[in-house]
Scaffold this active site. Structure first.
Site, short mmCIF file in Angstrom:
data_model
loop_
_atom_site.label_atom_id
_atom_site.label_comp_id
_atom_site.label_asym_id
_atom_site.label_seq_id
_atom_site.Cartn_x
_atom_site.Cartn_y
_atom_site.Cartn_z
N TYR A 62 -16.59 68.47 9.99
CA TYR A 62 -17.52 68.01 11.02
C TYR A 62 -18.95 68.41 10.64
CZ TYR A 62 -13.51 67.11 14.13
OH TYR A 62 -12.35 66.65 14.69
N PRO A 218 -9.08 60.70 23.86
CA PRO A 218 -8.35 60.21 25.04
C PRO A 218 -9.11 59.11 25.78
CG PRO A 218 -9.35 62.34 25.51
CD PRO A 218 -9.50 62.11 24.03
#
Length: 332
Positions: A62, A218
């Site tokens: 990241y 999600p």
């Protein structure tokens, strides 16, 4: 809507049959060190902890390690290490090539352990609570990869280990190789109303083996918030460098799912994002849903999902409209 600080504490869930427990919502850090600066990251963590959150999810890849550096800064005085269940991933690194920057997948023993050591140094801690292999490596045997996970635990660098974005057969094989002393605690995969491919084989395998599932994206790469229903906002992911990541969910059957979520949200007096996350939290086998917010405001809105219990009829309707399975993600 309640403020994040007044939210009831999130449910703590056991990750599979392991002894690891995490908050039902996790905080993802993919934007930290790139789109989210240290000040906003600190505010996110404060709101997250106030809401009862514990699971902080990051990766060596990241922002080329900058996300972990931001975490290290927070752990140096702003956040107590024991308040977090710290998860990181290894197995992907950036590499300069003649045609520009690229990614190299390397889940060999040396690469994984070197990456873990570098992650620990960046974050200023002597261990992570959960160490995951970011994705399959076609050039390294699974036996070697799993051997590195065993060393990570037996050396004290990681308390628990798992896989990310691996198919069901690899999950089953890794769990078998790590028994009986270490065990495979978790698998982390994309799972949402727009991406139910995990239900095909990984979720059944994980449940049978006692492995917990951590669900990333999600909100369907942001599409389930409803912000793309009319147009693509100029400051959104779909308008920038991540356009190719979002685009698959802006076409085809995805629009019907998004409209169903929006309709349910209107009827319940909640946001579409809250409805989407609440649906996921009620699925069998889910240990946590990992929220990837760019700003503190985005996170606060998503945290409200912990207060929502969907009526049976709404959950069933969303099940119906989001089937059949769309398929596996094209990129990680």
């Amino acid at each position: 809507m309640s403020a994040a600080g007044s939210l009831p504490h999130m449910e703590r869930r056991r990750v599979g049959t392991s002894g690891l427990r995490v908050s039902e919502l996790g905080l993802g850090t993919m934007t930290w060190g790139r789109d989210t600066d240290e000040i906003d990251a600190a505010e996110q963590v404060r709101d997250f902890l106030d809401a009862g959150g514990t699971l902080l999810d990051t990766a060596a890849s990241y922002a080329d390690g900058d996300a972990e550096r931001v975490i290290g800064t927070l752990l140096s005085g702003k956040v107590a290490r024991h308040e977090l269940v710290l998860t990181t991933k290894a197995g992907i690194r950036s590499e300069s090539r003649s045609d520009g920057p690229g990614r190299v997948v390397d889940a060999s023993r040396g690469a994984l352990l070197d990456s873990l050591d570098e992650s620990l140094a960046r974050m200023g801690t002597d261990h992570v609570d959960l160490f995951l292999v970011a994705c399959p490596d076609p050039n390294t045997s699974l036996e070697e990869t799993v051997g590195a996970l065993r060393i990570a635990v037996t050396s004290g660098r990681a308390r628990y280990v798992g896989l990310s974005n691996h198919p069901g057969w690899a999950t089953a094989r890794a769990a078998t190789l790590l028994e009986p002393d270490v065990g495979l605690a978790a698998v982390e995969l994309e799972y949402s109303l727009l991406q139910r491919g995990v239900e095909r084989d990984v979720l059944p395998a994980a449940e049978a083996l006692g492995v917990g599932l951590l669900a990333w994206s999600p909100l369907g790469r942001g599409v389930l918030t409803g912000k793309y229903r009319r147009a693509i906002p100029a400051d959104s992911r779909a308008a920038g460098a991540l356009a190719g990541f979002v685009q698959p969910y802006l076409e085809g059957s995805a629009s019907a799912v998004v409209e169903a979520v929006a309709t349910a949200a209107e009827g319940l007096g909640r946001t579409p994002g809250e409805v989407a996350v609440a649906w996921l939290l009620e699925r069998d086998g889910i240990a946590a849903a990992i929220l990837g917010a760019r700003t503190p405001a985005q996170l606060r809105s998503s945290l409200e999902a912990a207060t929502l219990e969907l009526p049976y009829e709404v959950h069933a309707a969303l099940d119906d409209v989001s089937a059949p399975v769309i398929g596996y993600p094209e990129r990680w």
